[in-house]
Motif scaffolding. Structure first.
Motif, PDB file in Angstrom:
ATOM      1  N   GLN A   1      74.105 -21.636  11.622  1.00 52.56           N
ATOM      2  CA  GLN A   1      75.164 -22.388  12.313  1.00 52.56           C
ATOM      3  C   GLN A   1      76.535 -22.021  11.753  1.00 52.56           C
ATOM      4  OE1 GLN A   1      72.910 -26.538  13.681  1.00 52.56           O
ATOM      5  NE2 GLN A   1      74.593 -26.637  12.263  1.00 52.56           N
ATOM      6  N   ARG A   2      76.607 -21.835  10.448  1.00 55.88           N
ATOM      7  CA  ARG A   2      77.889 -21.474   9.835  1.00 55.88           C
ATOM      8  C   ARG A   2      78.274 -20.032  10.184  1.00 55.88           C
ATOM      9  NH1 ARG A   2      75.301 -24.288   5.665  1.00 55.88           N
ATOM     10  NH2 ARG A   2      74.855 -22.372   4.505  1.00 55.88           N
ATOM     11  N   ARG A   3      77.296 -19.150  10.321  1.00 58.01           N
ATOM     12  CA  ARG A   3      77.590 -17.759  10.686  1.00 58.01           C
ATOM     13  C   ARG A   3      77.997 -17.622  12.148  1.00 58.01           C
ATOM     14  NH1 ARG A   3      72.719 -16.779   8.007  1.00 58.01           N
ATOM     15  NH2 ARG A   3      71.664 -16.247   9.966  1.00 58.01           N
ATOM     16  N   HIS A   4      77.478 -18.522  12.993  1.00 56.47           N
ATOM     17  CA  HIS A   4      77.720 -18.442  14.432  1.00 56.47           C
ATOM     18  C   HIS A   4      78.274 -19.779  14.935  1.00 56.47           C
ATOM     19  CE1 HIS A   4      75.399 -14.672  14.585  1.00 56.47           C
ATOM     20  NE2 HIS A   4      74.509 -15.274  13.825  1.00 56.47           N
ATOM     21  N   PRO A   5      79.470 -20.169  14.497  1.00 58.35           N
ATOM     22  CA  PRO A   5      79.991 -21.500  14.862  1.00 58.35           C
ATOM     23  C   PRO A   5      80.142 -21.651  16.372  1.00 58.35           C
ATOM     24  CG  PRO A   5      81.711 -20.122  13.887  1.00 58.35           C
ATOM     25  CD  PRO A   5      80.422 -19.406  13.675  1.00 58.35           C
ATOM     26  N   GLY A   6      79.536 -22.711  16.888  1.00 53.74           N
ATOM     27  CA  GLY A   6      79.602 -22.992  18.310  1.00 53.74           C
ATOM     28  C   GLY A   6      78.663 -22.169  19.160  1.00 53.74           C
ATOM     29  N   ARG A   7      77.920 -21.237  18.561  1.00 52.14           N
ATOM     30  CA  ARG A   7      77.031 -20.361  19.326  1.00 52.14           C
ATOM     31  C   ARG A   7      75.556 -20.583  19.003  1.00 52.14           C
ATOM     32  NH1 ARG A   7      78.402 -15.562  21.054  1.00 52.14           N
ATOM     33  NH2 ARG A   7      76.507 -15.833  22.297  1.00 52.14           N
TER      34      ARG A   7
ATOM     35  N   THR B   1      71.808 -11.559  30.364  1.00 50.38           N
ATOM     36  CA  THR B   1      71.896 -12.416  31.549  1.00 50.38           C
ATOM     37  C   THR B   1      73.294 -12.412  32.156  1.00 50.38           C
ATOM     38  OG1 THR B   1      72.508 -14.412  30.300  1.00 50.38           O
ATOM     39  CG2 THR B   1      70.139 -13.957  30.585  1.00 50.38           C
ATOM     40  N   GLY B   2      74.271 -11.935  31.390  1.00 48.04           N
ATOM     41  CA  GLY B   2      75.659 -11.961  31.850  1.00 48.04           C
ATOM     42  C   GLY B   2      76.416 -13.205  31.446  1.00 48.04           C
ATOM     43  N   TYR B   3      75.741 -14.119  30.741  1.00 48.63           N
ATOM     44  CA  TYR B   3      76.376 -15.360  30.306  1.00 48.63           C
ATOM     45  C   TYR B   3      76.719 -15.292  28.822  1.00 48.63           C
ATOM     46  CZ  TYR B   3      75.274 -17.815  34.634  1.00 48.63           C
ATOM     47  OH  TYR B   3      75.232 -18.214  35.942  1.00 48.63           O
ATOM     48  N   GLU B   4      77.797 -15.982  28.439  1.00 51.49           N
ATOM     49  CA  GLU B   4      78.107 -16.227  27.038  1.00 51.49           C
ATOM     50  C   GLU B   4      77.235 -17.403  26.615  1.00 51.49           C
ATOM     51  OE1 GLU B   4      80.679 -15.640  23.495  1.00 51.49           O
ATOM     52  OE2 GLU B   4      80.248 -14.441  25.275  1.00 51.49           O
ATOM     53  N   MET B   5      76.154 -17.091  25.913  1.00 55.51           N
ATOM     54  CA  MET B   5      75.088 -18.074  25.728  1.00 55.51           C
ATOM     55  C   MET B   5      75.159 -18.730  24.346  1.00 55.51           C
ATOM     56  SD  MET B   5      72.553 -18.934  27.875  1.00 55.51           S
ATOM     57  CE  MET B   5      71.982 -17.492  28.795  1.00 55.51           C
ATOM     58  N   THR B   6      75.112 -20.054  24.332  1.00 55.51           N
ATOM     59  CA  THR B   6      74.904 -20.824  23.109  1.00 55.51           C
ATOM     60  C   THR B   6      73.407 -21.072  22.971  1.00 55.51           C
ATOM     61  OG1 THR B   6      77.059 -21.901  23.212  1.00 55.51           O
ATOM     62  CG2 THR B   6      75.338 -23.034  21.962  1.00 55.51           C
ATOM     63  N   LEU B   7      72.847 -20.820  21.792  1.00 58.25           N
ATOM     64  CA  LEU B   7      71.410 -20.915  21.581  1.00 58.25           C
ATOM     65  C   LEU B   7      71.077 -22.131  20.721  1.00 58.25           C
ATOM     66  CD1 LEU B   7      70.567 -17.155  20.831  1.00 58.25           C
ATOM     67  CD2 LEU B   7      70.705 -18.330  23.046  1.00 58.25           C
TER      68      LEU B   7
ATOM     69  N   ALA C   1      81.107 -27.568  13.381  1.00 55.82           N
ATOM     70  CA  ALA C   1      81.087 -28.574  12.320  1.00 55.82           C
ATOM     71  C   ALA C   1      82.440 -29.228  12.097  1.00 55.82           C
ATOM     72  CB  ALA C   1      80.582 -27.942  11.022  1.00 55.82           C
ATOM     73  N   GLY C   2      83.512 -28.464  12.102  1.00 50.75           N
ATOM     74  CA  GLY C   2      84.819 -29.020  11.798  1.00 50.75           C
ATOM     75  C   GLY C   2      85.379 -29.924  12.876  1.00 50.75           C
ATOM     76  N   ALA C   3      84.730 -29.931  14.051  1.00 50.83           N
ATOM     77  CA  ALA C   3      85.253 -30.712  15.172  1.00 50.83           C
ATOM     78  C   ALA C   3      84.505 -32.014  15.387  1.00 50.83           C
ATOM     79  CB  ALA C   3      85.179 -29.871  16.455  1.00 50.83           C
TER      80      ALA C   3
ATOM     81  N   ALA D   1      73.541 -33.493   5.370  1.00 52.46           N
ATOM     82  CA  ALA D   1      74.051 -32.398   4.547  1.00 52.46           C
ATOM     83  C   ALA D   1      74.078 -31.072   5.288  1.00 52.46           C
ATOM     84  CB  ALA D   1      73.199 -32.277   3.283  1.00 52.46           C
ATOM     85  N   LEU D   2      73.088 -30.832   6.157  1.00 52.40           N
ATOM     86  CA  LEU D   2      72.973 -29.522   6.810  1.00 52.40           C
ATOM     87  C   LEU D   2      73.578 -29.480   8.206  1.00 52.40           C
ATOM     88  CD1 LEU D   2      69.347 -28.514   5.732  1.00 52.40           C
ATOM     89  CD2 LEU D   2      71.518 -28.051   4.580  1.00 52.40           C
ATOM     90  N   ASP D   3      73.912 -30.620   8.773  1.00 54.58           N
ATOM     91  CA  ASP D   3      74.602 -30.689  10.070  1.00 54.58           C
ATOM     92  C   ASP D   3      73.749 -30.173  11.227  1.00 54.58           C
ATOM     93  OD1 ASP D   3      76.835 -31.453  11.581  1.00 54.58           O
ATOM     94  OD2 ASP D   3      77.622 -29.416  11.609  1.00 54.58           O
ATOM     95  N   LEU D   4      72.416 -30.284  11.150  1.00 53.54           N
ATOM     96  CA  LEU D   4      71.580 -29.932  12.289  1.00 53.54           C
ATOM     97  C   LEU D   4      71.705 -31.023  13.351  1.00 53.54           C
ATOM     98  CD1 LEU D   4      68.444 -28.348  10.586  1.00 53.54           C
ATOM     99  CD2 LEU D   4      70.626 -27.301  11.205  1.00 53.54           C
ATOM    100  N   ARG D   5      71.325 -30.717  14.594  1.00 56.06           N
ATOM    101  CA  ARG D   5      71.758 -31.524  15.718  1.00 56.06           C
ATOM    102  C   ARG D   5      70.647 -32.289  16.439  1.00 56.06           C
ATOM    103  NH1 ARG D   5      77.167 -29.940  16.403  1.00 56.06           N
ATOM    104  NH2 ARG D   5      77.719 -29.081  14.369  1.00 56.06           N
TER     105      ARG D   5
END
Length: 335
Positions: free
Chosen positions: A102-108, A63-69, A325-327, A133-137
């Protein structure tokens, strides 16, 4: 350019491998590089992108965007009517895999938890584990729970806990309701209309139950541009007035969020007018739908730059905590 796709479905292979061990439906069967999902008379061949997160990132990048999924359970939101113990195990598998991603792709990449709603205590237990414990959102919710309405009184403690944790509910149709009445035509009636009716009925039942008067801080994202509810707004306020509600039904709907996974400019325009420009999120429904379709339909509206940016990015960040997670402080500590 940054954007958030609030509506994707990545099913970890371990989830389908778990279902493949079952001898009764629902179950899955390997089919070359595909999987076949079997539940009663339904048999659906699922192609590789459903199970390959890297492939979904590649599709988004086109799409041309830096996409967070942001991934939720979609048609598996009720965990397919699995017995409680199996549903608990399936939810834990999905949530652990999403947390690892989430840990493999922080912020993405972010996951919206699966919970075994057939048992209220089990659902609360998995909710707390997933967002703590798992930090899901957030938490995935179906239009109905293996035929049981999502406004069932037994679920009141579950909704109360979701409100306390401050995470959003993502409501998505399953294939559990209205299927028989909409059969035929190669399933075209159900796939095009039945699914959005499914989730719309669930959302309306939550409104009429008074849930949002009792728990006013609940946050809800209703996928597929709010289904049929915005179009039926006049009928809802005329025919669905319930004495115990503090406001007309549409007042509660307008406090929700919706996405763009009904990719037609007129549909998205109506969502923007009904819910407000701050409550519509870009969502593609990938891999069920092409991310470019929802993007093109949104851009066809030629929105002011600030409104388009809100739909594509900042509205999602206002609803869902998309900080790495760290933020952020864990949800259980905040509650």
């Amino acid at each position: 350019m940054n954007a958030v796709d609030s509506h994707i479905h990545w099913f970890p292979p371990a989830f389908y491998e778990f279902l493949a061990k079952r001898t009764e439906v629902p179950r899955t069967e390997p089919d070359g590089d595909h999987w076949r999902y079997v539940n009663g008379p339904r048999s659906v061949r699922m192609w590789p992108e459903w199970f390959d997160l890297d492939m979904q990132f590649e599709t988004a990048a086109k799409t041309g965007y830096e996409m967070t999924l942001v991934s939720s359970m979609g048609v598996h939101s009720d965990l397919d009517g699995l017995p409680v113990d199996a549903a608990r195990e399936a939810a834990r598998i999905v949530n652990e895999e999403w947390s690892a991603a989430q840990r493999r792709h922080p912020g993405r990449f972010f996951g919206i938890a699966a919970v075994p709603l057939a048992d209220t205590d089990a659902a609360i237990e998995e909710l707390e584990h997933a967002v703590g414990a798992l930090d899901l959102r957030g938490v995935s919710l179906p239009g109905s729970i293996d035929g049981e309405p999502i406004d069932a009184p037994r679920l009141e403690p579950f909704y109360a806990r979701v409100e306390e944790l401050g995470v959003p509910i993502f409501i998505h149709p399953t294939d559990g309701a209205f299927v028989d009445a909409m059969e035929g035509y190669d399933n075209a009636v159900y796939k095009s209309l039945g699914r959005v009716v499914d989730s719309s009925v669930g959302v309306l039942r939550l409104v009429l139950s008074g849930l949002f008067d009792r728990h006013p801080d609940l946050k809800v994202l209703h996928f597929h541009a709010g289904g049929v509810l915005p179009y039926a707004a006049g009928r809802l306020d005329k025919n669905a007035r319930v004495a115990q509600l503090a406001e007309p039904p549409t007042a509660y709907l307008k406090k929700m969020w919706v996405d763009t996974a009904m990719p037609h400019p007129l549909t998205i325009r109506m969502a923007l007018d009904f819910y407000g420009t701050d409550r519509v999120l870009y969502g593609s429904d990938n891999p069920c739908w092409n991310p470019q379709a929802a993007l093109d339909a949104t851009r066809a509206l030629e929105l002011p730059a600030g409104e388009e940016q809100a739909v594509l990015d900042s509205n999602a960040r206002a609803l869902v905590d998309l900080r790495p997670a760290g933020a952020r402080e864990p949800a259980l500590e905040r509650a």
